[in-house]
Design an enzyme around this catalytic site. Structure first.
Site, PDB file in Angstrom:
ATOM      1  N   SER A  93     106.389 -32.149 -19.496  1.00  0.00           N
ATOM      2  CA  SER A  93     106.247 -33.794 -19.345  1.00  0.00           C
ATOM      3  C   SER A  93     105.004 -34.261 -20.192  1.00  0.00           C
ATOM      4  O   SER A  93     104.121 -33.573 -19.942  1.00  0.00           O
ATOM      5  CB  SER A  93     106.454 -34.279 -18.005  1.00  0.00           C
ATOM      6  OG  SER A  93     106.034 -35.715 -17.944  1.00  0.00           O
ATOM      7  N   ARG A 109     102.172 -30.009  -4.110  1.00  0.00           N
ATOM      8  CA  ARG A 109     102.777 -31.191  -3.927  1.00  0.00           C
ATOM      9  C   ARG A 109     103.558 -30.931  -2.630  1.00  0.00           C
ATOM     10  O   ARG A 109     104.361 -30.070  -2.233  1.00  0.00           O
ATOM     11  CB  ARG A 109     103.804 -31.477  -4.802  1.00  0.00           C
ATOM     12  CG  ARG A 109     103.193 -31.790  -6.336  1.00  0.00           C
ATOM     13  CD  ARG A 109     104.041 -31.950  -7.323  1.00  0.00           C
ATOM     14  NE  ARG A 109     103.113 -31.971  -8.843  1.00  0.00           N
ATOM     15  CZ  ARG A 109     103.790 -32.325  -9.679  1.00  0.00           C
ATOM     16  NH1 ARG A 109     104.861 -32.371 -10.127  1.00  0.00           N
ATOM     17  NH2 ARG A 109     102.857 -32.257 -11.041  1.00  0.00           N
ATOM     18  N   ARG A 127     108.027 -23.137 -12.803  1.00  0.00           N
ATOM     19  CA  ARG A 127     109.242 -23.482 -12.894  1.00  0.00           C
ATOM     20  C   ARG A 127     110.091 -22.912 -14.207  1.00  0.00           C
ATOM     21  O   ARG A 127     111.274 -22.718 -14.299  1.00  0.00           O
ATOM     22  CB  ARG A 127     109.528 -24.946 -13.123  1.00  0.00           C
ATOM     23  CG  ARG A 127     111.105 -25.247 -13.105  1.00  0.00           C
ATOM     24  CD  ARG A 127     111.178 -26.705 -13.160  1.00  0.00           C
ATOM     25  NE  ARG A 127     110.964 -27.624 -11.898  1.00  0.00           N
ATOM     26  CZ  ARG A 127     111.236 -28.909 -11.480  1.00  0.00           C
ATOM     27  NH1 ARG A 127     111.590 -29.506 -12.609  1.00  0.00           N
ATOM     28  NH2 ARG A 127     111.012 -29.415 -10.314  1.00  0.00           N
ATOM     29  N   GLU A 163     113.839 -30.506 -15.934  1.00  0.00           N
ATOM     30  CA  GLU A 163     112.616 -30.761 -16.481  1.00  0.00           C
ATOM     31  C   GLU A 163     111.623 -29.595 -16.432  1.00  0.00           C
ATOM     32  O   GLU A 163     111.625 -28.818 -15.519  1.00  0.00           O
ATOM     33  CB  GLU A 163     111.933 -31.693 -15.864  1.00  0.00           C
ATOM     34  CG  GLU A 163     110.492 -32.050 -16.389  1.00  0.00           C
ATOM     35  CD  GLU A 163     109.571 -33.089 -15.444  1.00  0.00           C
ATOM     36  OE1 GLU A 163     108.423 -32.739 -15.357  1.00  0.00           O
ATOM     37  OE2 GLU A 163     110.367 -33.714 -14.534  1.00  0.00           O
ATOM     38  N   ARG A 182     111.830 -26.494  -6.990  1.00  0.00           N
ATOM     39  CA  ARG A 182     111.194 -27.516  -6.295  1.00  0.00           C
ATOM     40  C   ARG A 182     110.102 -26.895  -5.177  1.00  0.00           C
ATOM     41  O   ARG A 182     110.848 -26.779  -3.977  1.00  0.00           O
ATOM     42  CB  ARG A 182     112.076 -28.689  -5.838  1.00  0.00           C
ATOM     43  CG  ARG A 182     111.082 -30.049  -5.470  1.00  0.00           C
ATOM     44  CD  ARG A 182     112.187 -31.094  -4.977  1.00  0.00           C
ATOM     45  NE  ARG A 182     113.376 -31.403  -6.120  1.00  0.00           N
ATOM     46  CZ  ARG A 182     113.030 -32.231  -6.657  1.00  0.00           C
ATOM     47  NH1 ARG A 182     112.173 -33.070  -6.796  1.00  0.00           N
ATOM     48  NH2 ARG A 182     114.024 -32.805  -7.620  1.00  0.00           N
TER      49      ARG A 182
END
Length: 418
Positions: free
Chosen positions: A346, A256, A383, A343, A271
């Site tokens: 998801s 990403r 993460r 988070e 991130r």
């Protein structure tokens, strides 16, 4: 892509969805207008074609002036047929292009609003109270010889890192545990490609508002995926599935660009541009999608329980959903040094939105082909290491290994190397 027939029958449903997302309602009237004009153009084309065929049959029987008149009419019709066909095609292209800009219609009960308007559904576990000053995951990772961001930046730039020694082992243990759980629950294990064609990326809805976050290889006309949801959704592209549900679990590296996140979470591995993830993916009958969504959430919660983390479940607000999702639940683990929930998982119900774009269908009880529903859910990512290190740390910088991971790592405690 939304269902045009359903839009004609109940346009207010899309209007309400657009309002909840904070999107433009005017697109509803635009779609209805384009659809009406397209259907009128098709009707005209079919009428002209029918007359053209009728005259064609009459010409062979006619003579003299009648024949000449019929031939003149035939030439005129040929031009009109060509023009009407072109107009119908142009309107179809415009309608399709407009449809591709419209996000999925949200599920009833989804909270309206933006990023901060989520609803907390439940808290599981209690955040730990420390009798010492807790270290953040990067400090712990460096002490344990598990994370090296300095050399990651040296080799690849900002937001890259090395997982070293026990850090690499911890990630393998975590992802193997996730794969094992999914396989035991009936999922088919997959190791998918991480480079996909434009139609796969477009079909899953990742080339819309979030296209800036996607890495592209223009020379090869390929994209690097940000989640194995993309290759798993495209696995049955242009197919009719003979058995539902179909559940797959994919282990992949993900990429990403994190466009627009400059200055956010620059420390550590929260991130980053590259990470590994185990992703659940389900194809099911749209009538079963709501219940399937809750099943995916339950499997995520089962995995979080295994690594002994306190977390909360949130119902994500409409304006914070991706374009493909009709509803999304996040599980956010407590991160002690941030004094916040972040988070970790998801899960999204995309109803038949992606399947319409990718032409993934099944046969209903009447034998008619219909779009399937697609759903996805995270089962573990890099993460998670952040929450595991911070929540299970001890005063001397060592980290207690959750019981479920001990058989993979062969130890109960990870000791500092410096």
């Amino acid at each position: 892509m939304i269902d045009l027939r359903a839009l004609r029958e109940d346009p207010e449903r899309l209007r309400a969805s657009q309002r909840a997302r904070g999107e433009d309602e005017a697109v509803v009237d635009r779609l209805l207008e384009l659809d009406e004009r397209r259907r009128a153009a098709l009707t005209r084309f079919e009428q002209l074609r029918s007359e053209q065929k009728s005259i064609g049959k009459s010409v062979s029987k006619a003579k003299g002036d009648e024949r000449e008149q019929l031939l003149a009419r035939a030439r005129d019709l040929a031009q009109q047929v060509k023009e009407s066909e072109s107009e119908a095609g142009r309107l179809q292209e415009e309608l399709t292009a407009t449809l591709r800009t419209v996000p999925n219609i949200i599920e009833e009960g989804t909270p309206p609003g933006g990023e901060q308007d989520f609803v907390v559904l439940e808290h599981v576990g209690e955040p730990r109270t420390f009798d010492f000053e807790p270290r953040d995951h990067l400090e712990l990772g460096e002490m344990l010889g598990a994370i090296d961001t300095e050399r990651g930046a040296k080799v690849s730039g900002a937001r890259f890192y090395y997982l070293t020694g026990i850090g690499a082992q911890l990630q393998l243990a975590l992802l193997n545990l996730a794969m094992e759980q999914a396989i035991d629950s009936g999922f088919t294990a997959m190791y998918p490609p991480v480079l996909v064609k434009p139609e796969a990326m477009e079909g899953t809805g990742f080339l819309g508002a979030h296209s800036a976050e996607v890495y592209q290889l223009p020379q090869d006309e390929l994209y690097l995926v940000g989640t194995s949801e993309v290759p798993l959704a495209a696995y049955h592209m242009n197919e009719i599935i003979d058995r539902l549900p179909r559940r797959y679990v994919g282990w992949s590296s993900c990429f990403r660009r994190e466009a627009g996140s400059y200055g956010k979470d620059t420390r550590g591995i929260i991130r980053v541009h590259q990470f590994d993830k185990v992703e659940m993916f389900s194809y099911c009958d749209p009538a079963d999608a709501h219940e399937e969504h809750l099943r995916l959430l339950a499997w995520e919660k089962e995995m979080l329980a295994k690594v002994e983390l306190p977390y909360r479940v949130i119902d994500v607000a409409a304006g914070d959903l991706g374009s493909s999702a009709a509803r999304k639940y996040d599980c956010e683990a407590w991160v002690p040094t941030q004094n916040a929930y972040r988070e970790l998982t998801s899960t999204s119900n995309c109803t038949d939105f992606q399947a319409r774009r990718l032409a993934v269908r099944f046969r209903d009880e009447g034998g008619r082909s219909q779009p399937v529903a697609t759903l996805n859910g995270t089962l573990a990512t890099t993460r998670w290491i952040v929450a595991i290190l911070e929540n299970h740390q001890q005063a001397d910088g060592s980290v207690r290994v959750p019981k479920a991971l001990q058989r993979y790592l062969g130890r109960e405690v990870i000791e500092p190397v410096r």
